[in-house]
Scaffold this motif. Sequence first.
Motif, PDB file in Angstrom:
ATOM      1  N   UNK A 182      49.055  56.086  30.143  1.00 40.92           N
ATOM      2  CA  UNK A 182      47.744  56.261  29.500  1.00 40.92           C
ATOM      3  C   UNK A 182      47.334  57.725  29.491  1.00 40.92           C
ATOM      4  N   UNK A 183      47.717  58.462  30.539  1.00 37.69           N
ATOM      5  CA  UNK A 183      47.403  59.888  30.599  1.00 37.69           C
ATOM      6  C   UNK A 183      48.346  60.725  29.748  1.00 37.69           C
ATOM      7  N   UNK A 184      49.436  60.113  29.280  1.00 44.65           N
ATOM      8  CA  UNK A 184      50.368  60.811  28.417  1.00 44.65           C
ATOM      9  C   UNK A 184      51.358  61.696  29.135  1.00 44.65           C
ATOM     10  N   UNK A 185      51.559  61.485  30.429  1.00 45.89           N
ATOM     11  CA  UNK A 185      52.443  62.373  31.197  1.00 45.89           C
ATOM     12  C   UNK A 185      53.524  61.607  31.953  1.00 45.89           C
ATOM     13  N   UNK A 186      53.864  60.411  31.476  1.00 45.43           N
ATOM     14  CA  UNK A 186      54.824  59.584  32.210  1.00 45.43           C
ATOM     15  C   UNK A 186      56.234  60.143  32.165  1.00 45.43           C
TER      16      UNK A 186
ATOM     17  N   UNK B  58      56.436  72.097  28.738  1.00 48.16           N
ATOM     18  CA  UNK B  58      56.637  70.708  29.147  1.00 48.16           C
ATOM     19  C   UNK B  58      58.023  70.202  28.738  1.00 48.16           C
ATOM     20  N   UNK B  59      58.445  70.596  27.567  1.00 50.58           N
ATOM     21  CA  UNK B  59      59.728  70.112  27.048  1.00 50.58           C
ATOM     22  C   UNK B  59      60.913  70.668  27.826  1.00 50.58           C
ATOM     23  N   UNK B  60      60.705  71.753  28.562  1.00 51.37           N
ATOM     24  CA  UNK B  60      61.819  72.383  29.288  1.00 51.37           C
ATOM     25  C   UNK B  60      61.655  72.310  30.801  1.00 51.37           C
ATOM     26  N   UNK B  61      60.807  71.399  31.277  1.00 51.57           N
ATOM     27  CA  UNK B  61      60.575  71.285  32.715  1.00 51.57           C
ATOM     28  C   UNK B  61      61.861  70.954  33.467  1.00 51.57           C
ATOM     29  N   UNK B  62      62.191  71.772  34.438  1.00 52.93           N
ATOM     30  CA  UNK B  62      63.230  71.418  35.402  1.00 52.93           C
ATOM     31  C   UNK B  62      62.653  70.565  36.521  1.00 52.93           C
ATOM     32  N   UNK B  63      61.406  70.815  36.844  1.00 55.14           N
ATOM     33  CA  UNK B  63      60.725  70.070  37.891  1.00 55.14           C
ATOM     34  C   UNK B  63      59.283  70.491  37.947  1.00 55.14           C
ATOM     35  N   UNK B  64      58.468  69.645  38.528  1.00 55.74           N
ATOM     36  CA  UNK B  64      57.060  69.971  38.771  1.00 55.74           C
ATOM     37  C   UNK B  64      56.710  69.317  40.102  1.00 55.74           C
TER      38      UNK B  64
ATOM     39  N   UNK C  84      46.119  68.252  35.951  1.00 56.95           N
ATOM     40  CA  UNK C  84      46.825  69.507  35.664  1.00 56.95           C
ATOM     41  C   UNK C  84      48.065  69.242  34.811  1.00 56.95           C
ATOM     42  N   UNK C  85      48.766  68.132  35.068  1.00 53.44           N
ATOM     43  CA  UNK C  85      49.895  67.763  34.224  1.00 53.44           C
ATOM     44  C   UNK C  85      49.437  67.505  32.791  1.00 53.44           C
ATOM     45  N   UNK C  86      48.301  66.806  32.633  1.00 49.06           N
ATOM     46  CA  UNK C  86      47.769  66.545  31.297  1.00 49.06           C
ATOM     47  C   UNK C  86      47.470  67.856  30.576  1.00 49.06           C
ATOM     48  N   UNK C  87      46.847  68.795  31.284  1.00 48.08           N
ATOM     49  CA  UNK C  87      46.545  70.092  30.672  1.00 48.08           C
ATOM     50  C   UNK C  87      47.837  70.795  30.261  1.00 48.08           C
ATOM     51  N   UNK C  88      48.823  70.756  31.118  1.00 46.49           N
ATOM     52  CA  UNK C  88      50.071  71.456  30.850  1.00 46.49           C
ATOM     53  C   UNK C  88      50.752  70.899  29.604  1.00 46.49           C
ATOM     54  N   UNK C  89      50.821  69.580  29.493  1.00 42.95           N
ATOM     55  CA  UNK C  89      51.498  68.988  28.342  1.00 42.95           C
ATOM     56  C   UNK C  89      50.748  69.283  27.049  1.00 42.95           C
ATOM     57  N   UNK C  90      49.410  69.258  27.111  1.00 39.95           N
ATOM     58  CA  UNK C  90      48.624  69.467  25.896  1.00 39.95           C
ATOM     59  C   UNK C  90      48.589  70.928  25.470  1.00 39.95           C
ATOM     60  N   UNK C  91      48.552  71.821  26.420  1.00 37.20           N
ATOM     61  CA  UNK C  91      48.354  73.224  26.099  1.00 37.20           C
ATOM     62  C   UNK C  91      49.641  74.048  26.091  1.00 37.20           C
ATOM     63  N   UNK C  92      50.664  73.557  26.785  1.00 34.16           N
ATOM     64  CA  UNK C  92      51.946  74.272  26.817  1.00 34.16           C
ATOM     65  C   UNK C  92      53.083  73.286  26.544  1.00 34.16           C
ATOM     66  N   UNK C  93      53.101  72.693  25.344  1.00 32.65           N
ATOM     67  CA  UNK C  93      54.125  71.672  25.063  1.00 32.65           C
ATOM     68  C   UNK C  93      55.544  72.216  25.145  1.00 32.65           C
ATOM     69  N   UNK C  94      55.744  73.488  24.809  1.00 34.66           N
ATOM     70  CA  UNK C  94      57.075  74.071  24.918  1.00 34.66           C
ATOM     71  C   UNK C  94      57.547  74.121  26.353  1.00 34.66           C
TER      72      UNK C  94
END
Length: 480
Positions: A191-195, A143-149, A131-141
């Motif tokens: 590797x998943x791109x969500x570090x 992702x860039x403003x995450x306060x927390x997940x 789900x994190x991978x989907x979020x970063x790929x599909x909603x990059x804006x």
Amino acid sequence: MLIGAVDVGSARARAGLFTLDGRLVARASRGFATIPGPDQQAMYHFAEIWQAVADALTEARHQAGVPPAQIGALAFDATCSLVVDAPGFSPDVIAWHDHRAVAEAAELSRIPHEVVVRAGGSVSPEMQTPKLMWLKRNRPGIWATLNGVRDLCDHLTFRATGIEARSLCAAVAKWAWLPDRGGWQQDLLERAGVADFPRPGPVLSPGSRIGPLSPQGAAELRLKQETLVATGLIDAFAGALGAAPGMPALIAGTSNCVIAAGIGPRTSLWGPYPGAILPDESVTEGGQSATGALLERLRALYHEPTDHDVILARIASAPEPAADLHVLPDIKGNRTPFADPLLRAVIQGLTLERSPEALDALYWRAAVGIALGTRQVIAHMGLIPQALAMAGGQARSPLLRQLYADAIGAEIHWQPEDAVLRGTAILAAAPLSGGVLAARDCFARPIEVTKPDPAACIRRERDWRIFLRMQEQRAEIAAM
């Protein structure tokens, strides 16, 4: 002093109040809405969940007739839904059963890593990393403003206390975090791109002291700031803790989960997860997605509004219906033993009849299919249980407890005073009682035992053979 427990399921928040020796004093619940979306998406508004939590707690307190100062400790359990704390992301909770990340889960499953091994070799889209991978790929804006997940159980404690802390249970079961391998698996996350997702604060064992309510949390929950909050659990794991100890546990709610200790890594099973419930114990989970949800879907087919208890009472009072109707219940994929989120249900013998009797028959035969699926999960786990503890909404029905006993061929042990809330109350009491094990001993209650009925077991054996043949036929059709 009373102990508070909150269970946030797929559609309702339930609150219970217990004495320090484990007596249930009051219980209340409030519902909240699921927001459906395309591509098997499902979401919630956290604000609505939080309001349901506050209202349920207040109602339970009014039932008990106690002021806010009497609630000395509190803990939360919840579904493994994902809370995205970022400006503009609304609805802000991705439901546990949201399958938007099927492609990402398949991609993750191809990476040789211990996290994938402990996901049974096939990462589920219900877990958090895809789900994190989907979020970063599909909603990059976003992702860039995450306060927390956060996992939902962790976000509930964060909202209550203002303190960042994660439950070991949620971290090891749903995130790329392994307590026996150094914690966060940075290599896999990279590797998943969500570090780069924010993850401040410690990962704490269930029942650990987090801290008192914040001024905001106390005001919103209508409690005193002095109320102590302890680390919670995923809801199914709370049910396993509150059910009869010393045996595998079946938590039968919106989905069915079988949780047992002492099982090594195996395909299509999740775990083993060290310390996910108790210290020095590893547990493994096998499950079925959307079992109770299937029964809820069938309930909605009735012309007149009715509830599950009424349907089950009618079925129990008549001869067993529709021996020629058979259901494979995989309406939202199969976790165990096939680990295939794209599998779908099959109904053999459906007619055009829409009478209450015909719908009762379909409801019952779907329940039979669900129980047989649980039998298959248990067999895949390598278990041959003489007894199985049962918790969750389905466990409240004597007819369904008998069905599971007959389908599995094992005694069903049921703790009548709500094992899920009881498990969470054990966590809340743990900092005050010398730890989780001591609190569990204090909260132990008598159980009711349902034994298999020999005549019904014979009928379920016939159903079992048909169940397996239908799975073979489904696979043959898919191959075509």
